[in-house]
Design a protein around this motif. Structure first.
Motif, PDB file in Angstrom:
ATOM      1  N   SER A 156      -3.922  -3.534   4.858  1.00 27.09           N
ATOM      2  CA  SER A 156      -3.059  -2.893   3.872  1.00 27.09           C
ATOM      3  C   SER A 156      -2.963  -1.391   4.113  1.00 27.09           C
ATOM      4  O   SER A 156      -1.884  -0.803   4.015  1.00 27.09           O
ATOM      5  CB  SER A 156      -3.600  -3.177   2.471  1.00 27.09           C
ATOM      6  N   VAL A 157      -4.084  -0.769   4.445  1.00 27.32           N
ATOM      7  CA  VAL A 157      -4.085   0.670   4.724  1.00 27.32           C
ATOM      8  C   VAL A 157      -3.253   0.971   5.958  1.00 27.32           C
ATOM      9  O   VAL A 157      -2.430   1.901   5.957  1.00 27.32           O
ATOM     10  CB  VAL A 157      -5.535   1.179   4.914  1.00 27.32           C
ATOM     11  N   LYS A 158      -3.432   0.193   7.018  1.00 23.90           N
ATOM     12  CA  LYS A 158      -2.671   0.405   8.242  1.00 23.90           C
ATOM     13  C   LYS A 158      -1.178   0.242   7.996  1.00 23.90           C
ATOM     14  O   LYS A 158      -0.362   1.000   8.525  1.00 23.90           O
ATOM     15  CB  LYS A 158      -3.131  -0.562   9.335  1.00 23.90           C
ATOM     16  N   HIS A 159      -0.819  -0.737   7.179  1.00 23.39           N
ATOM     17  CA  HIS A 159       0.591  -0.958   6.861  1.00 23.39           C
ATOM     18  C   HIS A 159       1.159   0.226   6.073  1.00 23.39           C
ATOM     19  O   HIS A 159       2.280   0.670   6.332  1.00 23.39           O
ATOM     20  CB  HIS A 159       0.758  -2.258   6.069  1.00 23.39           C
ATOM     21  N   GLU A 160       0.387   0.737   5.124  1.00 20.90           N
ATOM     22  CA  GLU A 160       0.837   1.884   4.328  1.00 20.90           C
ATOM     23  C   GLU A 160       1.056   3.109   5.211  1.00 20.90           C
ATOM     24  O   GLU A 160       2.034   3.845   5.045  1.00 20.90           O
ATOM     25  CB  GLU A 160      -0.180   2.189   3.233  1.00 20.90           C
ATOM     26  N   VAL A 161       0.159   3.340   6.166  1.00 22.19           N
ATOM     27  CA  VAL A 161       0.290   4.469   7.085  1.00 22.19           C
ATOM     28  C   VAL A 161       1.526   4.297   7.958  1.00 22.19           C
ATOM     29  O   VAL A 161       2.310   5.239   8.139  1.00 22.19           O
ATOM     30  CB  VAL A 161      -0.980   4.619   7.955  1.00 22.19           C
TER      31      VAL A 161
END
Length: 96
Positions: free
Chosen positions: A20-25
């Motif tokens: 989820s963090v990687k997608h947000e970035v």
């Protein structure tokens, strides 16, 4: 973007939180790159920092964000700080 990401959740597994963090970035970078450039700029450049906290964050290249996130996760951190600042830049050409 200046944000501290939490990787613990009572119902969501850590691997999904990292994803989820990687997608947000990735979504943030795409949104910033699609903005219109000033007249004197060629591309959008990013100043990035990552670390266990804001005070211990190290400067990194934008292309290594995912690798740095993975290395922090393997260290076993439950949260980390990520800072991505956008700025217009101009390519410099060297004469040969």
């Amino acid at each position: 973007m200046k944000k501290t990401f939490e990787l613990t959740h009572p119902k969501i597994k850590a691997a999904r939180m990292v994803e989820s963090v990687k997608h947000e970035v990735k979504k943030y970078l795409k949104r910033e790159r699609n903005k219109s450039l000033p007249e004197d700029a060629d591309y959008w450049d990013f100043d990035c920092k990552i670390g266990k906290s804001e005070t211990t964050a190290d400067v990194i290249h934008v292309a290594t964000i995912n690798q740095q996130i993975d290395s922090l996760v393997t260290e076993g951190v439950t949260s980390f700080y990520l800072e991505i600042l956008v700025k217009p830049a101009t390519r410099s050409f060297e004469e040969k």
